[in-house]
Design an enzyme around this catalytic site. Structure first.
Site, PDB file in Angstrom:
ATOM      1  N   GLU A 501       0.728  -1.179   0.033  1.00 26.59           N
ATOM      2  CA  GLU A 501      -0.090   0.052  -0.108  1.00 26.59           C
ATOM      3  C   GLU A 501       0.977   1.355  -0.163  1.00 26.59           C
ATOM      4  O   GLU A 501       0.249   2.412   0.066  1.00 26.59           O
ATOM      5  CB  GLU A 501      -0.781  -0.009   1.277  1.00 26.59           C
ATOM      6  CG  GLU A 501      -1.901  -1.260   1.189  1.00 26.59           C
ATOM      7  CD  GLU A 501      -2.914  -1.062   2.234  1.00 26.59           C
ATOM      8  OE1 GLU A 501      -2.969  -0.189   3.208  1.00 26.59           O
ATOM      9  OE2 GLU A 501      -4.004  -1.730   2.138  1.00 26.59           O
ATOM     10  N   LYS A 613       5.274  -1.260   2.018  1.00 30.19           N
ATOM     11  CA  LYS A 613       4.922  -1.197   3.373  1.00 30.19           C
ATOM     12  C   LYS A 613       4.967  -2.785   3.928  1.00 30.19           C
ATOM     13  O   LYS A 613       5.204  -3.114   4.949  1.00 30.19           O
ATOM     14  CB  LYS A 613       3.326  -0.872   3.232  1.00 30.19           C
ATOM     15  CG  LYS A 613       2.678  -0.979   4.504  1.00 30.19           C
ATOM     16  CD  LYS A 613       1.264  -0.542   4.458  1.00 30.19           C
ATOM     17  CE  LYS A 613       0.499  -0.448   5.765  1.00 30.19           C
ATOM     18  NZ  LYS A 613      -0.911  -0.242   5.507  1.00 30.19           N
TER      19      LYS A 613
END
Ligand code: BGC
Length: 781
Positions: A501, A613
């Site tokens: 993300e 991430k």
């Protein structure tokens, strides 16, 4: 970023193999313990709040009672909206609190911050399935009582929970009052800036519709503000006293109270059993809620608490027979892996209409939403230990397929697009770049169906439900992507977000394209299977969804021409079309307190950089491992790992598995170590908001797929065992196509034993092994 070897902190809770224990109470840690000591049965979830309520001097408490799948849906207000945005936010509701029991001794109310606590211990017992608190308390007036309070959410009946409250007078003759209540007005935690928590709302979500004390039980009826679901909460009491007692019932301000005054002599005990039940109109027609409540409570009172305890233990004995993982030589990890399995069981919905939230039923983080976490993280655990639960999780997707079709239509696409986050089936993500754009959830569900069917042989699920999901989501892909002349006619998928993300809305996210390729091939071969062997189902789908041969051909063509971005010079898969041309994140200049990056940098700052991430390409290397050589895996891993922050708790477990596969056992251990006790050690400092369910399941995968090296190869279970130097041995069980296999990896050898089933073929280090009952096979490492 490489994981630094994890230095185990001073344990927050003592290492115990089958329980979680606390021997003193600290205000400041209260919220965390409330999450960890939660009890649940997949439907009811109760945080570990004290029966007497919380009266702390510092720290706070989130009093939480949840029902899986029971939600309200407030409109989402966008100051700057756009067409197709998610319109409502479904939030798991904190429902009527029925676990309240206050005690007072000669006018002094019991709580841990008053009087003197001579002894305190609470235990979440993972074999018995109960939360037990033992307290020896002296009131400010010098009256001493010993309390044993046992709480459970029944695995046998999802609507039922119970509390057994025993109080013994230790040094006085006098009156004890037990005040049992049900509180219907519940404050929601205030809104915060942390996007992981959720929006929060000022207005109560449950509106009162009546309450009463009726003969044998007390009930309260409420209705959700927006969804208009009815909830009937009820309680019933059984009191055992040495002599008589007086009662008093109150009903006011959304609170029902039943008070018992009991005269005791020193040494005597009073025991109150409180049966609690919740029924909602999501499960039954409204007119049935009351008769069902009555019947359930009558049955529970008749059977008694002891019976409930016995059933609970028997249920768990069966569970552990299949799900237990033993790690010899490391009590901390042993506790971690059992705690994780136990909490997964406590949180998972198993009725086909509910699922498992990112925080389970332990807190309100992520608002109780179900994500791709289910299929990619939690499902493998259930597929290989409790396939019946895995099936009901997949049935949830079938059950919500209609809504996924509606969502695809809103997105101007054919077929079905599953929501990124949901409870009822609608899209709930208000930040589409890291929400709806993660269309890979469609392929994740397809992957999970395939894995489930391969592992269980449950073709019935495939033909009756799975195929339709596969076909509708494949339809979506072929419509979403395009044969791109600028790429020599390859099939490209644009404007999506992959699992990472920290990179959003890109063309050709490699993970997505690889997973879609695999899905399209599987969908086409499933169509062949149905056409050839289950023609009536094939015809049904032709009629129901207008499936055509032409479509199936197109799935094959798109799969064959799927574009997978790569970089020849580096010899790696490119995360997407542009990722490798971005500037790398400056890790040296980023102090530790700036992680997770999402709380300190605007998304655009993050999107502009090569920084992850969580596992993205690395996840594909694991899931689709047979498509890559070991060298490719090593090169890709070595490129992406240093760029990964692991700001998502879903990341370390996958890195652990891939580290193990490429031969870095120390690295694998370091990653595993952080995952398995994530909440017990409160590594991310947010266990208070609820437990990290996907990471918990991920720690199981780290053992089975990482150290055990388990994969599905050509329809067989395949193992490449490697034992970390820190362990003496490790033992786990795998349910596979009706058989139960035990794998014990020791320092010298691996032992395979068939515990159930007639025969099983498997691969050990590439070697075919035939197992028969009573004839274990052993191989030296
Ligand atoms: C992760 C997602 C995950 C969600 C819920 C996010 O932080 O990036 O992959 O689905 O948490 O667990």
């Amino acid at each position: 970023m490489k994981m630094k070897p994890y230095v185990h902190p001073e344990p927050l809770y003592p290492y115990r193999e089958w329980s979680l224990e606390e021997e003193s109470f600290a205000d400041g840690e209260n919220q965390r313990s409330e999450s960890l000591f939660a009890v649940g049965n997949g439907y009811i979830g109760m945080r570990g709040n004290f029966e007497e309520g919380y009266h702390g001097t510092e720290g706070t408490s989130v009093n939480g009672n949840y029902l899986n799948g029971f939600y309200d849906a407030e409109p989402i207000i966008y100051p700057e909206g756009a067409y197709g945005y998610a319109v409502r936010n479904q939030a798991m509701l904190n429902v009527t609190d029925a676990k309240i029991i206050g005690l007072s001794v000669e006018g002094h109310a019991f709580h841990l911050n008053a009087g003197t606590v001579h002894r305190y211990k609470r235990t979440l017992d993972m074999r018995k399935g109960v939360l037990r608190r033992k307290v020896d308390w002296e009131s400010p007036g010098g009256h001493r009582v010993s309390l044993v309070i046992t709480r459970l959410a029944s695995f046998g009946n999802k609507h039922l929970a119970a509390i057994h409250y025993e109080a013994t007078a230790l040094n006085f003759d006098g009156a004890i009052t037990l005040s049992s209540a049900m509180e219907g007005s519940i404050a929601r935690p205030p809104a915060t800036d942390d996007p992981r928590l959720g929006a929060g709302s000022e207005l109560p979500s449950l509106l009162p519709e009546g309450m009463d004390h009726d003969g044998a039980f007390s009930w309260m009826r409420q209705r959700t503000r927006h969804t208009r679901f009815a909830l009937l909460s009820a309680m019933s009491h059984v009191l055992e006293t040495p002599a008589g007692y007086g009662t008093n019932r109150k009903a006011a301000d959304q609170r029902l109270t039943e008070e018992f005054s009991v005269p005791l002599r020193s040494g005597e005990t009073v025991a109150l059993t409180k049966y609690i039940c919740y029924h909602t109109s999501k499960d039954y027609p409204e007119e049935e809620l009351m008769p069902r409540t009555e019947e359930l409570l009558r049955g529970a009172v008749h059977a008694g608490f002891r019976q409930l305890l016995a059933e609970q233990e028997a249920y768990l004995e069966e569970f552990w027979k299949r799900a237990d993982v033993e790690i010899a030589g490391d009590p901390a990890l042993q506790q971690g892996i059992r705690f994780n399995a136990f909490q997964l069981l406590q949180s998972v919905g198993r009725d086909g209409e509910t699922n498992i939230g990112a925080k389970g039923l332990t807190g309100e983080g992520y608002e109780g939403h179900y994500f791709w976490d289910t299929e990619m993280y939690m499902l493998p655990f259930f597929t290989f230990t409790r396939p019946d639960i895995a099936r009901s999780l997949l049935e949830f997707r079938y059950h919500t397929l209609g809504k996924a079709r509606e969502r695809a239509a809103i997105m101007s696409q054919k077929g079905a697009l599953y929501p990124w986050r949901t409870i009822g089936g609608e899209e709930n993500s208000s930040y589409f770049p890291a929400g709806t754009a993660q269309a890979h959830i469609n392929a994740d569900i397809a992957y999970a169906i395939r894995q489930y069917v391969l592992a269980t042989g449950d073709t019935d699920f495939l033909v009756s439900q799975g195929a339709e999901i596969l076909f509708e989501t494949s339809r979506f892909w072929v419509d979403l992507g395009h044969f791109n002349p600028a790429r020599g006619g390859s099939f490209c998928i644009d404007a999506v977000t992959g699992p990472d993300e920290y990179t959003a809305i890109v063309n050709n996210n490699a993970y997505t394209n690889l997973m879609v390729r695999s899905q399209l091939e599987y969908a086409a071969s499933t169509a062949d299977l149905l056409r050839g062997s289950y023609p009536e189902h094939y015809e049904r789908l032709v009629r129901a969804i207008g499936l055509t041969e032409e479509e199936v051909r197109l799935w094959r063509k798109a799969a064959a021409l799927m574009f997978v971005p790569s970089d020849e010079r580096l010899g790696i898969i490119a995360q997407d079309d542009t990722f490798l041309s971005k500037e790398k994140w400056n890790f040296e200049q980023t102090p530790e307190d700036k992680y997770p990056l999402l709380l300190h940098f605007h998304p655009l700052v993050i999107y502009r950089h090569q920084v992850l991430k969580q596992a993205d390409v690395v996840l594909a290397l694991f899931l689709l491992g047979e498509q890559f050589t070991l060298e490719e895996k090593i090169r890709n891993y070595q490129y992406y790992e240093p760029l990964t922050t692991h700001d998502s708790s879903l990341s370390p477990c996958i890195h652990s598995i891939m580290s193990a596969e490429i031969g870095d056992l120390e690295g694998a251990y370091a990653y595993f170590d952080r995952t398995v006790r994530m909440d017990l050690d409160d590594i991310n400092r947010n266990a208070k908001d609820g437990l990290h369910t996907a990471a918990m399941a991920g720690s199981w995968m780290s053992i089975i797929n990482g150290f055990g090296g388990m994969r599905l190869r050509d329809g067989l279970l395949s193992f490449q065992p490697r034992l970390p130097s820190q362990w003496e041995s490790c033992r786990f069980r795998i349910a596979f196509r009706g058989s139960l296999l035990e794998v014990r990896i020791g320092r010298e050898s691996t032992l395979y034993t068939l515990l159930e089933g007639d025969a099983l073929e498997l691969l050990h280090m590439g070697l075919r092994v035939s197992l028969s009952p009573g004839q274990p096979a052993s191989f030296s490492l």
